[in-house]
Enzyme design. Structure first.
Site, mmCIF file in Angstrom:
data_model
loop_
_atom_site.group_PDB
_atom_site.id
_atom_site.type_symbol
_atom_site.label_atom_id
_atom_site.label_comp_id
_atom_site.label_asym_id
_atom_site.label_seq_id
_atom_site.Cartn_x
_atom_site.Cartn_y
_atom_site.Cartn_z
ATOM 1 N N ASP A 38 18.229 -30.901 -40.859
ATOM 2 C CA ASP A 38 19.073 -31.983 -40.085
ATOM 3 C C ASP A 38 19.904 -32.765 -40.797
ATOM 4 O O ASP A 38 21.106 -33.029 -40.496
ATOM 5 C CB ASP A 38 18.107 -32.873 -39.269
ATOM 6 C CG ASP A 38 18.694 -34.048 -38.490
ATOM 7 O OD1 ASP A 38 18.955 -33.985 -37.165
ATOM 8 O OD2 ASP A 38 19.174 -35.083 -39.061
ATOM 9 N N VAL A 73 19.687 -34.528 -34.820
ATOM 10 C CA VAL A 73 20.192 -33.349 -34.308
ATOM 11 C C VAL A 73 19.120 -32.184 -34.007
ATOM 12 O O VAL A 73 19.034 -31.304 -33.223
ATOM 13 C CB VAL A 73 21.104 -32.652 -35.624
ATOM 14 C CG1 VAL A 73 21.592 -31.119 -35.347
ATOM 15 C CG2 VAL A 73 22.091 -33.604 -36.063
ATOM 16 N N ASP A 74 18.003 -32.479 -34.818
ATOM 17 C CA ASP A 74 16.812 -31.659 -34.450
ATOM 18 C C ASP A 74 16.062 -31.713 -33.069
ATOM 19 O O ASP A 74 15.909 -30.941 -32.139
ATOM 20 C CB ASP A 74 15.641 -31.891 -35.488
ATOM 21 C CG ASP A 74 15.945 -31.154 -36.778
ATOM 22 O OD1 ASP A 74 16.212 -29.917 -36.838
ATOM 23 O OD2 ASP A 74 15.244 -31.619 -37.812
ATOM 24 N N VAL A 75 16.315 -33.247 -32.817
ATOM 25 C CA VAL A 75 15.823 -33.606 -31.419
ATOM 26 C C VAL A 75 16.774 -32.991 -30.378
ATOM 27 O O VAL A 75 16.383 -32.336 -29.451
ATOM 28 C CB VAL A 75 15.813 -34.866 -31.309
ATOM 29 C CG1 VAL A 75 15.483 -35.245 -29.852
ATOM 30 C CG2 VAL A 75 14.897 -35.655 -32.187
ATOM 31 N N GLY A 120 16.115 -29.342 -30.295
ATOM 32 C CA GLY A 120 14.851 -28.853 -29.462
ATOM 33 C C GLY A 120 14.851 -28.981 -28.018
ATOM 34 O O GLY A 120 14.368 -28.222 -27.186
#
Length: 406
Positions: free
Chosen positions: A141, A169-171, A174
């Site tokens: 991220d 960014v990961d969220v 996801g």
């Protein structure tokens, strides 16, 4: 009449680790899917070791992403474990992985191999930079925030670029993965066919930059850091009060009139420098000086109460303790304790009137469900029991795990 969750009957094989993939599968678990998390023996998901902070049972980081799941440990280099992993994928409705593109092919766990045996499988690949020229690049991220432009617009104008305070960014990725699964499940209802769903951190970030990247595409000019200010709206920023900062978002001229009149600045909304949003953006520095001269006379909480009563969007800048208390004061029930004695986690934000809220089981211990899962996959047992929030024993019959005979 008992209410069921929308994804009951969907089996998810989770071969992902760290954040984006596990966050996606946790969302699916919250919506009723049965999620079997495949982990490395001895070490498990990387985030099991990411601390502090720690809870009584493990890493707070890991536990924030893995409630409501089963854990089975498999060594994909060992023939027996590899066979079990392939059998799990054959029975699954959804498989989620975030290995480097192509890395699972040598284990027979790539999309093409599995699709041939399980045509209805939805195979989700999460990567940093896609499966083309960026396939070999490691993606975290923080790095994607840098190369994807987010850091360039985060921070004070005269300071260095900053990352956002969470792996946003990961969220985003996801959530994109979970959305892709829901769309593909709907399509499978009519076609009977699965498909390969691909998401990557960089693309999800660029999509999430919305108006900022839109402005660049329209003008060819990259936006710059503005601290807490909005490039196109004023006042839309933090303003200093007597004791703390107040975030104020004034979206149109009528709101600006109400805002300034509540502050006692009668006539300010008719000043040519401030009468329109475009004028306020142009004269932002003068505007802020006049507003803070008044706001500085009272505490932020007092101004928040007074301004919210007249419909102005504003709020004191809270820490996380204050944020949770504020959500609780609004009746949002922001947290949930999966089981008695377990650390609370943030409740799934989706409210469904026909399904209610899931009450997920606690994050699993490493390999907690090895016996049940492996016996089932090897044909020696019945579908495993999922952990109940308190007793860790809930019947999974009808969950979808017994819909694919060995």
């Amino acid at each position: 009449m008992a209410r069921t969750l929308p994804l009951e009957g969907v089996l998810v094989a989770d071969f992902s680790r760290v954040l984006a993939g596990p966050y996606a599968t946790m969302l699916l678990a919250d919506l009723g899917a049965t999620v079997v998390k495949v982990e490395r023996p001895d070490t498990g998901d990387d985030t099991r070791a990411w601390g502090p902070p720690w809870t009584e049972s493990g890493s707070a980081y890991f536990e924030s992403l893995n409630r409501g799941k089963h854990s089975v440990t498999l060594d994909l280099t060992a023939e027996r474990d590899r066979a079990a992993a392939i059998e799990l994928a054959r029975r699954a409705d959804v498989l989620v992985e975030n290995h480097k593109p192509g890395a699972l092919e040598r284990f027979g766990l790539d999309f093409e191999s599995l699709h041939a045996e399980n045509p209805g499988l939805l195979y989700v690949s999460v990567s940093g930079f896609g499966s083309a020229e960026g396939a070999e690049l490691a993606g975290y991220d923080f790095v994607v925030q840098a190369v994807g432009g987010l850091m360039s617009i985060t921070g004070e104008p005269d300071g260095p670029p900053n990352k956002v305070g969470v792996a946003v960014v990961d969220v985003l990725t996801g959530k994109d993965a979970a959305l892709g699964v829901l769309a593909a499940l709907r399509q499978r209802e009519s076609t009977g066919r699965g498909q390969h769903i691909e998401v990557n951190l960089l693309s999800s970030l660029l999509s999430g930059l919305v108006n900022q990247v839109g402005g660049f595409l329209a003008t060819g000019e990259s936006p710059e850091r503005m601290g807490n200010r909005h490039p196109s709206i004023a006042p839309y920023e933090t303003l200093r009060c007597e004791d703390a900062s107040l975030a104020v978002a004034v979206g149109n001229d009528e709101q600006f009139r109400r805002f300034t009149e509540t502050l006692g600045l009668v006539g300010m909304a008719d000043d040519p420098r401030f009468a329109t949003n475009a004028a306020r953006v142009h004269h932002r520095e003068e505007l802020v000086v006049e507003l803070e001269n008044v706001l500085g006379a009272r505490p932020a909480a007092a101004w928040q109460h007074r301004l919210q009563r007249v419909g102005i969007a504003c709020g004191q800048v809270n820490d996380l303790a204050g944020a949770v208390r504020y959500a609780e004061s609004l009746g949002l029930d922001p947290t949930i304790a999966p089981g008695s004695g377990d650390s609370p986690s943030v409740r799934n934000p989706i409210g469904l009137s026909e399904s209610g809220h899931a009450h997920p089981s606690p994050p699993p211990r490493l390999g907690e469900h090895n016996t049940e899962i492996l016996d089932w996959l090897l044909g020696r047992g019945v579908p495993p029991a999922a952990p109940e929030p308190d007793s860790r024993a809930r019947d999974l019959t009808g969950s979808g795990m017994d819909n694919h005979p060995i």
